[in-house]
Each structure stands twice: as structure tokens, then as C-alpha cells.
Enzyme design. Structure first.
Site, PDB file in Angstrom:
ATOM      1  N   HIS A 117      -4.261   4.111  -3.240  1.00  0.00           N
ATOM      2  CA  HIS A 117      -4.279   3.296  -2.010  1.00  0.00           C
ATOM      3  C   HIS A 117      -3.337   2.093  -2.135  1.00  0.00           C
ATOM      4  CE1 HIS A 117      -6.093   1.235   1.479  1.00  0.00           C
ATOM      5  NE2 HIS A 117      -6.183   0.166   0.717  1.00  0.00           N
ATOM      6  N   HIS A 121       0.855  -1.197   0.000  1.00  0.00           N
ATOM      7  CA  HIS A 121       0.000   0.000   0.000  1.00  0.00           C
ATOM      8  C   HIS A 121       0.889   1.245   0.000  1.00  0.00           C
ATOM      9  CE1 HIS A 121      -2.525  -3.217   1.627  1.00  0.00           C
ATOM     10  NE2 HIS A 121      -3.581  -2.518   1.268  1.00  0.00           N
ATOM     11  N   HIS A 153     -28.352 -11.636  27.790  1.00  0.00           N
ATOM     12  CA  HIS A 153     -27.272 -11.548  28.770  1.00  0.00           C
ATOM     13  C   HIS A 153     -26.722 -12.918  29.168  1.00  0.00           C
ATOM     14  CE1 HIS A 153     -28.605  -7.496  28.855  1.00  0.00           C
ATOM     15  NE2 HIS A 153     -27.915  -7.150  29.925  1.00  0.00           N
ATOM     16  N   GLU A 180     -16.983  -0.961  25.372  1.00  0.00           N
ATOM     17  CA  GLU A 180     -16.207  -2.184  25.567  1.00  0.00           C
ATOM     18  C   GLU A 180     -15.068  -2.333  24.565  1.00  0.00           C
ATOM     19  OE1 GLU A 180     -19.502  -2.117  25.300  1.00  0.00           O
ATOM     20  OE2 GLU A 180     -20.348  -2.973  27.140  1.00  0.00           O
TER      21      GLU A 180
HETATM   22  C1  LIG Z   1     -11.418  -3.302  10.470  1.00  0.00           C
HETATM   23  C2  LIG Z   1     -10.928  -3.228   9.073  1.00  0.00           C
HETATM   24  N1  LIG Z   1     -11.818  -3.167   8.064  1.00  0.00           N
HETATM   25  C3  LIG Z   1     -11.396  -3.153   6.786  1.00  0.00           C
HETATM   26  C4  LIG Z   1     -10.076  -3.231   6.470  1.00  0.00           C
HETATM   27  C5  LIG Z   1      -9.615  -3.326   5.029  1.00  0.00           C
HETATM   28  N2  LIG Z   1      -9.020  -2.044   4.606  1.00  0.00           N
HETATM   29  C6  LIG Z   1      -7.704  -1.829   4.663  1.00  0.00           C
HETATM   30  S1  LIG Z   1      -7.272  -0.295   4.209  1.00  0.00           S
HETATM   31  C7  LIG Z   1      -8.884   0.110   3.888  1.00  0.00           C
HETATM   32  C8  LIG Z   1      -9.238   1.496   3.432  1.00  0.00           C
HETATM   33  C9  LIG Z   1      -8.848   2.449   4.473  1.00  0.00           C
HETATM   34  O1  LIG Z   1      -8.912   3.758   4.047  1.00  0.00           O
HETATM   35  P1  LIG Z   1      -7.951   4.832   4.687  1.00  0.00           P
HETATM   36  O2  LIG Z   1      -7.835   4.601   6.130  1.00  0.00           O
HETATM   37  O3  LIG Z   1      -8.442   6.127   4.242  1.00  0.00           O
HETATM   38  O4  LIG Z   1      -6.551   4.489   4.051  1.00  0.00           O
HETATM   39  P2  LIG Z   1      -5.925   5.120   2.716  1.00  0.00           P
HETATM   40  O5  LIG Z   1      -6.686   4.552   1.565  1.00  0.00           O
HETATM   41  O6  LIG Z   1      -6.081   6.572   2.813  1.00  0.00           O
HETATM   42  O7  LIG Z   1      -4.542   4.653   2.738  1.00  0.00           O
HETATM   43  C10 LIG Z   1      -9.721  -0.955   4.152  1.00  0.00           C
HETATM   44  C11 LIG Z   1     -11.179  -0.950   3.967  1.00  0.00           C
HETATM   45  C12 LIG Z   1      -9.171  -3.300   7.557  1.00  0.00           C
HETATM   46  N3  LIG Z   1      -7.857  -3.392   7.382  1.00  0.00           N
HETATM   47  N4  LIG Z   1      -9.626  -3.268   8.836  1.00  0.00           N
END
Ligand SMILES: Cc1ncc(C[n+]2csc(CCOP(=O)(O)OP(=O)(O)O)c2C)c(N)n1
Ligand SMILES: [Mg+2]
Length: 653
Positions: free
Chosen positions: A257, A26, A465, A403
Site C-alpha cells: 500500500h 502510495h 430535527h 444525503e
Molecule cells: C474516508 C477515508 N478514510 C480513511 C482514509 C485513509 N486511508 C487511505 S488509503 C486507505 C486504505 C484503502 O484501501 P484500498 O482502497 O484498498 O487501497 P489500496 O491499499 O488497495 O491501495 C485508508 C484507510 C481515507 N483516505 N479516507
């Protein structure tokens, strides 16, 4: 003066080269946040790369963990030994320290595992809490560091993100700063696809200090960080950035990304940024700039060592930081167990845990209880004072009904070190913090997760619960131990076992209803074997009753009733499968015996096939619970002494 723009471009090209070399990765974060990170390291961060685990270092968390090459580039350039060029070239390869997402390796500068968006920022809040607690105890001569978190759009969309913002604002964690990569792009493309609120306004509403800047303007970043440090609220710096900045084809685009990079992209970027060097080549002047920038931290470490050497509280500080027990720990444990044994009344095991934790408040003052708004029914506060903005010496954090953030904060506190977190809520709500618990298991952080209301024994609060599947679900999770003690003595024994764990989180499933005493002996630590014979019949066994938690008392009574009918039943208490797994096959065979077995647990049978053979029997739940008093429910679902007696007779007929 270091050339911060060159330092930033070195981050960019290390990331591009490593991602090209790995064939995937990335690039959006390292390219978009290069100036932010370089400015932080050049002018503000306190860290000594040659002593990555120096306790008073600033903590840096990459919450947007997919951007791992940002962190690895920073650690390489600033001189962390385990982050050499080989490590950069091994990005995403098996066994390398440079995994796809950062995995906790503090000797290499990676503070925690990140990759589940939102977890990292909540862990960072835990780190900031740990710092405040330690500073209150030992003073700013020994404890005075900051927590910095790189944050993506995704972290702030996650629910845990909002829990974290809200609690950090409430607790006024002034030494915490979020550096938000406000690039308005996520995986699907423009953030406008899925979010339309004013995000900085959320922080403002929660009491944060908020600034918005151009995330590529080094002077603006520098001023904003300085202002964040000067303010006594937690700080958000919203850094407007261009994702994948430097690669013309991808800048500001959805593909910024993580779209696959090409060698053409690299040469276009090199041309755009005037980068004349070959793959993984960093000119000496740029390395020197990084090294001189880190001198601030190196010098701070040297000065700290002098203060530490002559500090009056040095021994106690070292004890907290090393996780060692006080010298009289054996006596303390014996005393706590003896107090438990002196009281024969039935006692909910959640209260027995509260008894232990109350004793720990004086004997292990490094314990810090975090509870999600269930103080009265879980009763783990007692003599502890609340940790508040006005009292950082408090050892009980009122986390409110949050939580998930609470679980991640415990991970952050444990990863920070020095303070021992204790997480308290109901077992049915464990699912609300499961991702944090999974991360604790993955990170090998020995966090005790204390859960009350462990079964239908909850009673008329009803099936919402009454956890029926939760025990099985945690038994399925690697590297987490599930404890379900039968009474107060077993609870205390397992607490001491838990406190000695170096690398395994613990789930305590504890009862709201009174648990009959099945043990009165002190000092045998039998529960620590995971399963043991609580009572052996006079003659050879006809049947073995294996039970956990509050159902052990039912098995004991059933064995007595069976004796009256001439059937020899042994009772095995099995508070922890994982501990029993570690016993030798011989020891296991002695406990389980060869006679027919009946397992009794007020939960789903899933998993019990591990201990039961085809002709053995299980007495427990087959679906969700119901709303009625506890005794009525045990009758209704057929988890009774009579049911055990009948089943034994049937098996033997
Ligand atoms: C809990 C969770 N949900 C989904 C993902 C998959 N995921 C990784 S990066 C991303 C997009 C995140 O966007 P952003 O934080 O804006 O990162 P950028 O594209 O700007 O690098 C997703 C959906 C993950 N790693 N964790
Ligand atoms: Mg983004």
C-alpha cells in the site's frame, strides 16, 4: 499498435521514481492498476491532452486518491502540459500540481479533488448525471462522453459507496464505469480482516453490469471495457490485481500500500520487469505509443469542433457551459423580487426559496435540483419533472434518503460544468453530507446547499430535527458562506448572490415556520452586504439588536416595544457573516454602532464573540432543543420579544 505492456511499465517506473524522490507516497495503486489504466487510455478514453477542458471529454476520476501517482503518471505520459517531468519531480512538494492527493486542477487534467475514500465515486455519478442531462438538451453531436472511475476497496467499504452504487443503478447511468482495484489489501492488511461479503453481488443487486477479470491481463481488460461500453447499465469491472505488482518485496503484501520504498526495491523491480532506464527516463518509443494512443481523442475533438461550429444550439450550449446568465437576467431578478414583495403574508423562507427555484426552472433551465426524499416539506420540485432513465431532460433528481451521495453528486455535477446543481434537505441532516460540503468548499465549487428546518422553529419533530450547532460549524469551515435570511425578500436577494458565486459553496438555513416580512423594498440587494441596518431609531442608538433569520422579526417587535419605553434600539439584520466580513471596517462600524449590542439567534452562541464585546449579550440556545410546538419552544427557551426587551433594559441599567 501501441505496446500497452510497455505503456503500463512506464506508469510503474514514473510512480516509483516520483515516490522515491518525494521520500513517501502510495505505490500500491499505480503499480497494481498500471495495465488497467494503460489499456483504458490506449484503446478507449476520449480526451485531448492539449485541450484539457474540452467540454465533451471523458471524465476520469481517481476515487482511490492516495494512488495519486497513477493519475499523475497517466497525465504526464499522455501529454498534459502542466504535468511535465518537473511536476513529477515535485510530487508532494509545496505548490506543485502533483499534491499528495489529487487536487482539482482541470487545466492539468485533474477533474476533482479526491482523498476521502468513497467521495470520488459519488462525484463520478454526479458527472454521469450531468452528461445525461446535457445530452438530452443538446444532443449527442455536442454531448457524448463517458465517466470512468478508479475505485479501491476502501471506496466500496465506505457507506457513501453503497449509496452511490444504489442510486447509479436505479438511474441506469450506462455511460459510467467503475474499474475496481480488487487487490484484497487495505491499510490494515488483508481485506478479510474487515469485510466478508460478495461485493460484485451488491452491484448486481443494484442493477449494474458486472464483470470480473484478471486486472493484469491486457486483452481481458480491453474486452471488458468494450463490453462495459456496449451495455446500457452502469458497469463494474472487478479487476483482480496484485498490489504493488513489480516490486518483489511488496507484491500482494500489506506493505504494498505505502511502505517506504528503497533504491533496492527499484533495482529489483527494474530487473523483474526488464526496465533498463534511469530515474524519470522514459524511452521515446514509449512516449510515442502514448501520443499515438491519444490521437483518438485529439481527432474526436477536431470533429467535435466542426459540429459545434455549425450546431443550431451553439449559443445556448455555450451559455450553459460558461455559466453565463441569459441576457435579460437583470429583469428576471427584478420580476422575481417584485413578485415576492407583492405578497406581504408571512411565508416560510424554505417556500420563498422554492418560489425562486421554481422561477429558475424556466429562466435558468440548467438548474438541476437534487433532493433527499423531502419533496413535500421543502417544495422545490413544483413544475420540474423528475430526471429518470426515461426522461433525462428532467430537472429534479429524487435522490432517496442518501444525503451523502447527493452532496458528492452535486460536487461532481458542478465540477463537470454546464449544469447547476441545487442540493435540498433539512439542516439537521447536513452532517450526513458534511464531507461532500467540505470538499465543495475545498474545491471552490459554487454549490447552493438548501436546508429547511433551520432551528427549534421546526417544532414538535423534536431535538433530533432541531439543529443548534450546525450554523456555527459551517461558519467555522473555510470558503463556505452561511446564509440565514429573515424573510422572502432576503431569501431572493441571497439566491441571486449565490448564483453569482464563482468559487464558494453556500449554505441556506431556511425556516419551516412562517417568517414575518421585515422587508418590502425591491432592488437594494441589502442582504448581499451580509449585515445592514434594517431600522434606525429617531435619536442616537441606546442599543443595537443584531439578529438572523426568523429572529429578525422578534428584534423588530422588541425595538418597537422599547421605543414605547423611551429606549432607542436599532435593528441589524445579519443574514451572512462571511459577506459582512468583506465590508470595509468603516461600513462594519456604521452597521454595528458603538451602543451595547444584543445578538439574537435560535442557535448556540459559539462564534458570536466575533461581533459581540465582553459586555454585550446573546439570546439563543444553550443546549439541544425539545419536542413541542414552535411558539411553545421559543417561550420555553426564552427567545422572545420580552426577553430582548428585558435584556436591553438590563444592559442599560
Ligand atoms: C474516508 C477515508 N478514510 C480513511 C482514509 C485513509 N486511508 C487511505 S488509503 C486507505 C486504505 C484503502 O484501501 P484500498 O482502497 O484498498 O487501497 P489500496 O491499499 O488497495 O491501495 C485508508 C484507510 C481515507 N483516505 N479516507
Ligand atoms: Mg485495496
Amino acid at each position: 499498435m501501441p505496446n500497452i505492456q510497455n505503456m503500463a511499465n512506464a506508469i510503474r517506473f514514473l510512480a516509483i521514481d516520483a515516490i522515491l524522490n518525494a521520500g513517501e507516497g502510495h505505490q500500491g495503486v499505480p503499480l497494481g492498476m498500471a495495465e488497467i489504466a494503460a489499456t483504458l487510455y490506449a484503446n478507449h478514453l476520449k480526451a485531448d491532452p492539449k485541450a484539457p477542458k474540452w467540454h465533451d471529454r471523458d471524465r476520469v476520476v481517481l476515487s482511490n486518491g492516495h494512488g495519486s501517482m497513477l493519475l499523475y503518471s497517466l497525465l504526464h505520459l499522455s501529454g498534459y502540459l502542466h504535468m511535465d517531468l518537473n511536476a513529477m519531480q515535485a510530487f508532494r512538494k509545496l505548490g506543485s500540481v502533483t499534491a499528495g492527493h489529487p487536487e482539482i486542477e482541470q487545466h492539468a487534467g485533474i477533474e476533482i479533488t479526491t482523498g476521502l475514500l468513497g467521495q470520488g465515486i459519488a462525484c463520478a455519478i454526479g458527472m454521469a448525471v450531468a452528461e445525461e442531462r446535457l445530452a438530452a438538451q443538446f444532443g449527442s453531436d455536442l454531448v457524448d462522453h463517458r465517466t470512468w472511475a478508479f475505485v479501491g476497496d476502501g471506496c466500496l467499504q465506505e457507506g457513501i459507496g453503497q449509496e452511490a452504487i444504489s442510486l447509479a443503478g436505479h438511474l441506469k447511468l450506462g455511460k459510467l464505469t467503475f474499474l475496481w482495484d480488487d487487490n484484497r489489501i487495505t491499510d490494515d492488511g488483508d481485506t478479510a480482516l474487515s469485510i466478508s461479503e460478495d461485493i460484485p453481488a451488491r452491484f448486481l443487486a443494484a442493477g449494474w453490469h458486472v464483470q470480473s477479470i484478471d486486472g493484469h491481463d491486457i486483452a481481458a481488460i480491453d474486452l471488458a471495457i468494450a463490453a462495459a461500453k456496449a451495455d446500457d447499465r452502469p458497469s463494474l469491472i472487478a479487476c483482480r490485481t496484485l498490489i504493488a505488482r513489480g516490486i518483489p518485496r511488496l507484491e500482494g503484501q500489506r506493505g504494498g500500500h505505502s511502505a517506504p520504498l528503497t533504491h533496492q526495491d527499484r533495482s529489483d523491480a527494474a530487473q523483474a520487469l526488464g526496465w533498463l532506464y534511469s530515474a524519470f527516463e522514459i524511452p521515446t518509443e514509449i512516449y510515442s505509443d502514448w501520443t499515438s494512443a491519444m490521437a483518438r481523442g485529439v481527432n474526436a475533438h477536431t470533429a467535435w469542433k466542426l459540429r459545434h461550429a455549425r450546431g443550431a444550439q451553439r449559443d445556448e450550449y455555450d451559455r450553459w457551459m460558461s455559466g453565463a446568465f441569459p441576457d435579460n437576467w437583470e429583469e428576471i431578478q427584478y420580476q422575481i423580487l417584485s413578485d415576492m414583495a407583492a405578497n406581504h403574508d408571512p411565508h416560510p423562507t424554505i417556500l420563498a426559496s422554492g418560489d425562486v427555484v421554481d422561477a429558475l426552472a424556466t429562466h435558468l433551465p440548467e438548474t438541476l435540483v437534487l433532493c433527499a426524499d423531502l419533496e413535500a416539506p421543502t417544495n422545490h420540485k413544483r413544475s420540474r419533472k423528475a430526471f429518470t432513465p426515461d426522461n433525462r431532460a428532467g430537472s429534479y433528481v429524487h435522490c432517496g434518503v442518501r444525503e451523502h451521495a447527493m452532496g458528492a453528486m452535486c460536487d461532481g455535477i458542478a465540477a463537470h460544468g454546464g449544469v447547476r446543481p441545487i442540493n435540498v434537505t433539512y439542516l439537521a441532516f447536513a452532517d450526513y453530507e458534511r464531507p461532500a460540503m467540505r470538499m465543495a468548499a475545498l474545491m471552490k465549487l459554487p454549490v447552493p446547499f438548501i436546508f429547511s428546518h433551520d432551528s427549534i422553529g421546526v417544532g414538535s419533530n423534536g431535538p433530533t430535527h432541531q439543529p443548534v450547532e450546525v450554523l456555527a460549524s459551517f461558519r467555522a469551515m473555510p470558503n463556505i458562506y452561511v446564509y440565514r435570511p429573515a424573510d422572502a425578500i432576503e431569501t431572493a436577494e441571497l439566491w441571486f448572490e449565490a448564483l453569482s458565486s464563482a468559487s464558494t459553496p453556500l449554505v441556506f438555513a431556511l425556516s419551516r415556520q412562517a417568517a414575518h416580512r421585515v422587508r418590502s423594498d425591491v432592488g437594494s440587494q441589502r442582504a448581499a452586504r451580509g449585515a445592514y441596518v434594517l431600522s434606525e431609531p429617531d435619536g442616537p442608538r441606546d442599543v443595537t439588536l443584531i439578529a438572523t433569520g426568523t429572529e429578525v422579526a422578534l428584534a423588530v417587535q422588541a425595538a418597537e416595544n422599547l421605543r414605547a419605553t423611551g429606549i432607542h434600539a436599532a435593528v441589524v439584520s445579519m443574514p451572512c457573516w462571511e459577506l459582512f466580513d468583506q465590508q470595509s471596517p468603516d461600513a462594519q462600524a456604521k452597521v454595528l454602532g458603538t451602543a451595547p449590542r444584543i445578538a439574537i439567534e435560535a442557535a448556540m452562541e459559539f462564534g458570536w464573540g466575533k461581533w459581540l464585546r465582553r459586555k454585550d449579550a446573546f439570546i439563543g440556545m444553550t443546549g439541544f432543543g425539545a419536542s413541542a410546538r414552535s411558539e411553545v419552544l421559543y417561550d420555553h427557551f426564552g427567545i422572545t420579544v420580552q426577553a430582548i426587551v428585558d435584556k436591553a433594559k438590563l444592559l442599560l441599567s
